[in-house]
Scaffold this active site. Structure first.
Site, PDB file in Angstrom:
ATOM      1  N   PRO A 320       0.702  -1.226  -0.160  1.00  0.00           N
ATOM      2  CA  PRO A 320       0.030  -0.059  -0.126  1.00  0.00           C
ATOM      3  C   PRO A 320       0.933   1.389  -0.026  1.00  0.00           C
ATOM      4  O   PRO A 320       1.867   1.450   0.758  1.00  0.00           O
ATOM      5  CB  PRO A 320      -0.869   0.130   1.249  1.00  0.00           C
ATOM      6  CG  PRO A 320       0.103  -0.964   2.173  1.00  0.00           C
ATOM      7  CD  PRO A 320       0.854  -1.719   1.278  1.00  0.00           C
ATOM      8  N   GLY A 321       0.475   2.436  -0.827  1.00  0.00           N
ATOM      9  CA  GLY A 321       1.289   3.302  -0.870  1.00  0.00           C
ATOM     10  C   GLY A 321      -0.075   4.547  -0.208  1.00  0.00           C
ATOM     11  O   GLY A 321       0.259   5.123   0.687  1.00  0.00           O
ATOM     12  N   CYS A 390       0.353  29.576 -15.361  1.00  0.00           N
ATOM     13  CA  CYS A 390      -0.255  30.222 -16.470  1.00  0.00           C
ATOM     14  C   CYS A 390      -1.072  29.591 -17.418  1.00  0.00           C
ATOM     15  O   CYS A 390      -0.953  29.259 -18.639  1.00  0.00           O
ATOM     16  CB  CYS A 390       0.896  30.794 -17.175  1.00  0.00           C
ATOM     17  SG  CYS A 390       1.785  31.886 -16.133  1.00  0.00           S
TER      18      CYS A 390
HETATM   19  N1  LLP Z   1       2.757  -1.427  -6.209  1.00  0.00           N
HETATM   20  C1  LLP Z   1       2.913  -1.034  -7.337  1.00  0.00           C
HETATM   21  C2  LLP Z   1       3.689  -2.136  -8.175  1.00  0.00           C
HETATM   22  C3  LLP Z   1       2.510   0.155  -7.887  1.00  0.00           C
HETATM   23  O1  LLP Z   1       2.768   0.399  -9.311  1.00  0.00           O
HETATM   24  C4  LLP Z   1       1.804   1.080  -6.907  1.00  0.00           C
HETATM   25  C5  LLP Z   1       1.520   2.374  -7.490  1.00  0.00           C
HETATM   26  C6  LLP Z   1       1.627   0.766  -5.713  1.00  0.00           C
HETATM   27  C7  LLP Z   1       2.377  -0.320  -5.294  1.00  0.00           C
HETATM   28  C8  LLP Z   1       1.040   1.554  -4.625  1.00  0.00           C
HETATM   29  O2  LLP Z   1      -0.330   1.626  -5.104  1.00  0.00           O
HETATM   30  P1  LLP Z   1      -1.434   2.585  -4.147  1.00  0.00           P
HETATM   31  O3  LLP Z   1      -1.582   1.580  -2.827  1.00  0.00           O
HETATM   32  O4  LLP Z   1      -0.743   4.026  -3.840  1.00  0.00           O
HETATM   33  O5  LLP Z   1      -2.515   2.866  -4.814  1.00  0.00           O
HETATM   34  N2  LLP Z   1      -0.119   8.880  -9.438  1.00  0.00           N
HETATM   35  C9  LLP Z   1      -1.322   8.012  -9.343  1.00  0.00           C
HETATM   36  C10 LLP Z   1      -1.128   6.853  -8.836  1.00  0.00           C
HETATM   37  C11 LLP Z   1      -0.179   6.050  -9.295  1.00  0.00           C
HETATM   38  C12 LLP Z   1      -0.031   4.658  -8.968  1.00  0.00           C
HETATM   39  C13 LLP Z   1       1.311   4.025  -9.392  1.00  0.00           C
HETATM   40  N3  LLP Z   1       1.569   2.609  -8.809  1.00  0.00           N
HETATM   41  C14 LLP Z   1      -2.415   8.786  -8.541  1.00  0.00           C
HETATM   42  O6  LLP Z   1      -2.207   9.951  -8.119  1.00  0.00           O
HETATM   43  O7  LLP Z   1      -3.669   8.482  -8.283  1.00  0.00           O
END
Ligand code: LLP
Length: 461
Positions: A320-321, A390
């Site tokens: 999780p991120g 801008c």
């Molecule tokens: N593991 C892998 C291999 C990933 O590619 C990602 C996120 C995660 C874990 C973590 O995912 P999370 O739990 O954070 O959903 N910039 C985009 C999100 C891109 C996510 C990329 N990969 C946004 O702001 O919504």
């Protein structure tokens, strides 16, 4: 000091009990002009009797005075609690996805709380190592790792490498061989990243589990099985498992369950010890939204993989991120102009914009905005919160509801910006990136200083 009221955040296991009545509504049932739902604010958020908001015991308007705006504010206790929750839900090996938000302090915090760290570039690897996280607690990702990135990972002794393509299989073979007999690291443990062919219910730019994707090996086409066979034969690496990540900001536990079933069926006959189901757990950003908890995400996924035949001793973990970092953070801005266009709309311009939060522009993401001097106040006025860049597309909150007395000079808070905000920030229009502060126990500490105008010249020759 008047006694502070705790904020109700039902629906979350870390819910603070309502004291002195529920001051903020439940996010799932709150309407657009209600105050922001309690679950959109960090765990230690407290309302003063006058409506002013504190996080980590630090009053936010004064914090903005002291550190300037825009300012990313993180509740350290909230970050720590979510890391612990992830560990409790998934067990050892669960990794924090550093792309969501990374700096030295964050890397240290996640490591201290027992999480591994997922890094997907040499840059993320560098920061994690500089923070003192041991290589063995890192998982190296990326769909196009260079030889240099692989070499750095190997030399750092990363705990796991997730292999994404046939080109990488070959590259990894070449790099492990080139580092040769005198090498100082053990055989790296690798996982194969597979795509289960599941379309997660989320924005198409952050969907990754479907067949049509740049990531990983398809289960359906047989590429995943071929990759497993190739890695099993490679002498320089130890194949330990399978990895998948179906997308980000996923609200439906059913998407995870569907992917887990496909994954489990592919994985079970291989007899490997590890299965990683990626990240992707969504979080509510605006009133009316709700998402599964970390515990529900884990238990429904684990149940699905078990019923697909994955044996009990298997290490099943996740990455999780967003669910760790997003609601721990918020951004404080200063209102600079209020432009009312009769019959059209009112524009409220703040001192940041798409350079500190490109998500609204990239994904059409919604956010709430509120005045931390009157957090619990009704928000009858609909405005568009824009930045200082801008271009007309520089929108932070397309349809923000704010108290009617919002005025130039106010501090405006946008909650749930802790993930993919600072990490995707840019210097567009040569706007220096904001500072980041961690607040805890009545103290604020700057963990990333604000960029200066001179920093903007730092790379020029
Ligand atoms: N593991 C892998 C291999 C990933 O590619 C990602 C996120 C995660 C874990 C973590 O995912 P999370 O739990 O954070 O959903 N910039 C985009 C999100 C891109 C996510 C990329 N990969 C946004 O702001 O919504």
């Amino acid at each position: 000091m008047p006694p502070n009221r705790r904020i109700r955040r039902s629906g979350h296991p870390a819910a603070a009990p309502a004291a002195g009545g529920a001051a903020l509504p439940d996010v799932a049932t709150a309407g657009p002009s209600d105050p922001p739902g309690g679950q959109l604010l960090p765990d230690t958020a407290r309302l003063g009797e006058d409506g002013s908001l504190s996080v980590g015991g630090v009053e936010l308007v004064s914090l903005a005075e002291e550190h300037g705006t825009p300012l990313f504010v993180y509740d350290e206790a909230h970050l720590r609690a979510r890391c612990r929750e992830a560990l409790a839900a998934w067990g050892d090996g669960v990794a924090y996805a550093t792309k969501a938000f990374l700096c030295l302090a964050m890397a240290r915090l996640a490591h201290e709380e027992g999480m591994c760290l997922d890094v997907s570039t040499a840059g993320e690897l560098h920061v994690a190592l500089a923070a003192g996280v041991p290589g063995e607690r890192l998982v190296l990702h990326g769909n196009n790792k260079s030889k240099d990135e692989l070499r750095r990972g190997l030399e750092a002794g990363v705990g796991r490498i997730v292999v994404d393509s046939f080109d990488e299989v070959a590259r990894l073979g070449a790099v492990t061989e080139s580092l040769g007999p005198g090498r100082t690291f053990d055989r790296p443990k690798v996982l194969v990243r597979v795509t289960p062919g599941v379309e997660a219910h989320t924005h198409e730019f952050v969907r990754t589990g479907q067949e049509d994707t740049k990531f990983g090996f398809s289960v359906a086409s047989g590429a995943a099985a071929q990759a497993v066979a190739a890695l099993e034969l490679m002498p320089g690496v130890e194949l330990v498992g399978v990895h998948a990540h179906i997308g980000s900001q996923v609200f439906e536990a059913s998407s995870f369950v569907q992917a887990a079933e496909v994954l489990g069926r592919f994985f079970a006959p291989l007899g490997l010890p590890e299965l990683v189901v990626g990240g992707g757990l969504g979080v509510p950003y605006v009133n009316g939204e709700s998402a599964p908890t970390m515990a529900t995400w884990a238990s429904s996924t684990l149940e699905a993989v078990r019923s697909a035949g994955v044996p009990d001793g298997t290490r099943v973990t996740a990455e999780p991120g967003r669910a760790v970092a997003a609601p721990a953070g918020m951004t404080l801005y200063r209102v600079g102009t209020v432009k009312a266009l009769p019959g059209i709309r009112t524009y409220v311009a703040v001192d940041g914009g798409m350079s500190d939060n490109p998500r609204p522009v990239l994904y059409g993401s919604g956010y709430e905005a509120f005045l931390p001097r009157r957090t619990g106040a009704p928000r009858p006025l609909e405005v568009r919160v824009v930045g200082k860049h801008c271009e007309s597309g520089d929108v932070l909150v397309a349809r923000a509801h704010v108290p009617a007395d919002l005025a130039v000079g106010d501090v405006l808070a946008v909650p749930v910006t802790g993930a993919y905000g600072y990490s995707m920030a840019s210097n567009y229009n040569k706007v220096p990136r904001p500072a980041v502060v961690f607040v805890a126990e009545g103290r604020a500490r700057v963990v990333v200083r604000r960029e200066t105008l001179d920093d903007l010249l730092g790379l020029d020759r």
